[in-house]
Design an enzyme around this catalytic site. Structure first.
Site, PDB file in Angstrom:
ATOM      1  N   LYS A  67       4.274   4.209  -9.991  1.00 21.70           N
ATOM      2  CA  LYS A  67       3.029   4.198  -9.217  1.00 21.70           C
ATOM      3  C   LYS A  67       1.812   4.028 -10.128  1.00 21.70           C
ATOM      4  O   LYS A  67       0.878   3.278  -9.808  1.00 21.70           O
ATOM      5  CB  LYS A  67       2.917   5.488  -8.393  1.00 21.70           C
ATOM      6  N   GLU A  92       0.826  -1.223   0.000  1.00 22.32           N
ATOM      7  CA  GLU A  92       0.000   0.000   0.000  1.00 22.32           C
ATOM      8  C   GLU A  92       0.851   1.261   0.000  1.00 22.32           C
ATOM      9  O   GLU A  92       0.518   2.260  -0.655  1.00 22.32           O
ATOM     10  CB  GLU A  92      -0.918  -0.011   1.236  1.00 22.32           C
TER      11      GLU A  92
HETATM   12  N1  HSE Z   1       9.704  10.559  -3.671  1.00 23.62           N
HETATM   13  C1  HSE Z   1       8.365  10.128  -3.481  1.00 23.62           C
HETATM   14  C2  HSE Z   1       7.437  11.292  -3.767  1.00 23.62           C
HETATM   15  C3  HSE Z   1       8.190   9.619  -2.083  1.00 23.62           C
HETATM   16  O1  HSE Z   1       7.926  12.424  -3.811  1.00 23.62           O
HETATM   17  O2  HSE Z   1       6.235  11.088  -3.943  1.00 23.62           O
HETATM   18  C4  HSE Z   1       6.878   8.922  -1.838  1.00 23.62           C
HETATM   19  O3  HSE Z   1       6.687   7.828  -2.689  1.00 23.62           O
END
Ligand code: HSE
Length: 328
Positions: free
Chosen positions: A207, A133
């Site tokens: 993501k 998650e």
């Molecule tokens: N480097 C990532 C961001 C950290 O700035 O969203 C969280 O996944």
């Protein structure tokens, strides 16, 4: 009667790792009670080892700190929390753990996306659970939400999935220089170890790939996702957008009807859902055949915020393990 110990190994003691460690120590009794309510069993979750890069820098951990992941995994580990990030050795360590019957909780979007479903398959083949998650949108329980929307098709997802670039764009729009905004994002622990992953859009791409897998059952390849970072945007363009009542955001978009995927800066109009998602916040709009439009917003980066998702997964993993063992 002696309580059964659930042995947890933690890989990584950086921004998120430290928060996870502290939250587990400080909330032990709350977790024991939550697990008891969900499983009927009273267990004792204990962190038995923490992988660090330098023992001297983590001396507060005492004897449980180690620089040797192989020896750590050779202990009687029930659950591995992987927070070292990057593809290797994280992928190999998770593979080894899952193949050895250890449940895994990870926040490693790069390793998960790059394995293109192999880690999930290893977990299935070895009847263990694999939770991530925290890999997408920090504190927002977006993967749980997507998984629960099984009644019909998700047709589209659009979001801000990278907290640091959103923070940087917000600061620059307020007149802060790019260098200073980048430094602030670094000081706050928002950036990846390699900040080009953030500013060049790789982090958001991983993501979006994971969200796509959960929405459709298939990972898009890297070549399927158009990717443009924020480095091509000038402070002047950001300022001009502001004067026109627009805001630049790094937008991740997946249109499951057309199969188009992209990460790119977009100047949003003020009536757009994501227009007010500023700073290190993430926001996600999702369209579902039966549920209609849904909107999620929350912290997308940061130690305690991301740790909140890791710990939620950890307690799920413990409960699933207990319930599984009852039937073995
Ligand atoms: N480097 C990532 C961001 C950290 O700035 O969203 C969280 O996944």
């Amino acid at each position: 009667m002696k309580q059964r110990t659930i042995s947890i190994a933690l890989l990584g003691h950086g921004t998120v790792g430290r928060s996870v460690y502290r939250i587990i120590q400080e909330n032990h009794d709350r977790f024991v009670e939550n697990i008891r309510q969900r499983t009927g069993q009273t267990v004792d979750p204990q962190i038995i080892g923490v992988l660090v890069s330098d023992l001297k820098k983590h001396s507060e951990l005492g004897a449980i700190a180690t620089t040797d992941p192989t020896r750590l995994l050779e202990q009687d580990v029930d659950i591995l929390i992987e927070l070292i990030g990057g593809q290797s050795p994280a992928t190999e360590l998770m593979t080894k753990a899952l193949s050895s019957g250890i449940d895994v909780v990870s926040a490693n979007k790069q390793a998960i996306f790059s394995s293109q479903g192999k880690l999930e398959k290893i977990a299935r083949d070895h009847h263990v659970s694999f939770h991530y998650e925290a890999a997408v949108a920090g504190a927002i329980p977006i993967l749980r939400s997507v998984k629960s929307l099984v009644s019909g098709r998700i047709t589209k997802i659009e979001g801000i999935l990278n907290g640091s670039t959103n923070y940087i764009l917000t600061q620059v729009a307020q007149g802060v220089s790019l260098d200073k905004a980048l430094q602030q994002a670094s000081d706050r622990g928002f950036l990846e170890a390699d900040p080009s992953s953030d500013v060049d859009g790789f982090d958001a791409m991983y993501k979006l790939g994971i969200l796509t897998y959960l929405a459709t059952g298939r990972y898009p390849g890297e070549d399927d996702i158009e990717r443009v970072g924020i480095t091509g945007l000038s402070p002047d363009e950001i300022e001009q957008a502001g004067l026109a009542d627009k805001k630049y955001k790094l937008i991740a978009s997946a249109d499951f009807e057309t199969g188009r995927y992209s990460i790119k800066p977009v100047a949003l109009e003020s009536d757009h859902d994501l227009y007010r998602v500023d700073g290190a916040l993430n926001g996600i709009s999702l369209w579902h055949e039966h549920a209609g439009g849904l909107f999620f917003q929350g912290a997308g980066a940061g130690g305690d915020e991301t740790a909140s998702a890791v710990v939620g997964d950890l307690i799920d993993a413990i409960c699933l393990r207990i319930l599984r063992c009852q039937h073995d």
